[in-house]
Design an enzyme around this catalytic site. Structure first.
Site, PDB file in Angstrom:
ATOM      1  N   CYS A  25       1.144  -2.583  -6.762  1.00 45.24           N
ATOM      2  CA  CYS A  25       1.863  -2.082  -5.359  1.00 45.24           C
ATOM      3  C   CYS A  25       0.759  -2.187  -4.080  1.00 45.24           C
ATOM      4  CB  CYS A  25       2.013  -0.710  -5.632  1.00 45.24           C
ATOM      5  SG  CYS A  25       2.419   0.357  -4.055  1.00 45.24           S
ATOM      6  N   CYS A  28       0.271   0.955  -2.127  1.00 46.90           N
ATOM      7  CA  CYS A  28      -0.910   1.753  -2.900  1.00 46.90           C
ATOM      8  C   CYS A  28      -2.191   1.076  -2.983  1.00 46.90           C
ATOM      9  CB  CYS A  28      -0.396   1.650  -4.409  1.00 46.90           C
ATOM     10  SG  CYS A  28       1.049   2.322  -4.971  1.00 46.90           S
TER      11      CYS A  28
END
Length: 103
Positions: A25, A28
């Site tokens: 991600c 993230c």
């Protein structure tokens, strides 16, 4: 001895911020240095733990994590705040500090 997630979010005298993330991600990954800075700035006020949603699907499902990153602030097992998506350090710190004034 490995602690259960329940132990991690309930057995602390300070609130616990959980970062639900995945290695693949991009947002993230963007949040990693922000969380590191947040941890150093709020060192004794919160504990930060990271939960990989790929490896901990049952926990992610229990807390209805549908988007990542999702951040949930717990205090003694209770959800104080949750937010999905990337944030700046200033915004993140401001929101957490607002909540911490109550605890």
């Amino acid at each position: 001895m490995k602690k259960s997630f329940h132990d991690l979010i309930t057995n602390h005298a300070i609130p616990v911020l959980v970062d639900f993330y995945a290695d693949w991600c991009a947002p993230c990954q963007t949040m990693a240095p922000v969380l590191k800075a947040l941890a150093s700035e709020l060192d004794s006020k919160i504990k930060i733990i990271k939960i990989d949603v790929e490896k901990n699907q049952s926990i992610a499902q229990k807390y209805q994590v549908q988007n990542i990153p999702t951040f949930i602030l717990f205090y003694q097992g209770n959800v104080l705040w949750r937010q999905s998506g990337a944030m700046s350090l200033a915004d993140f710190k401001h929101r957490i500090e607002q909540i911490l004034t109550k605890y």
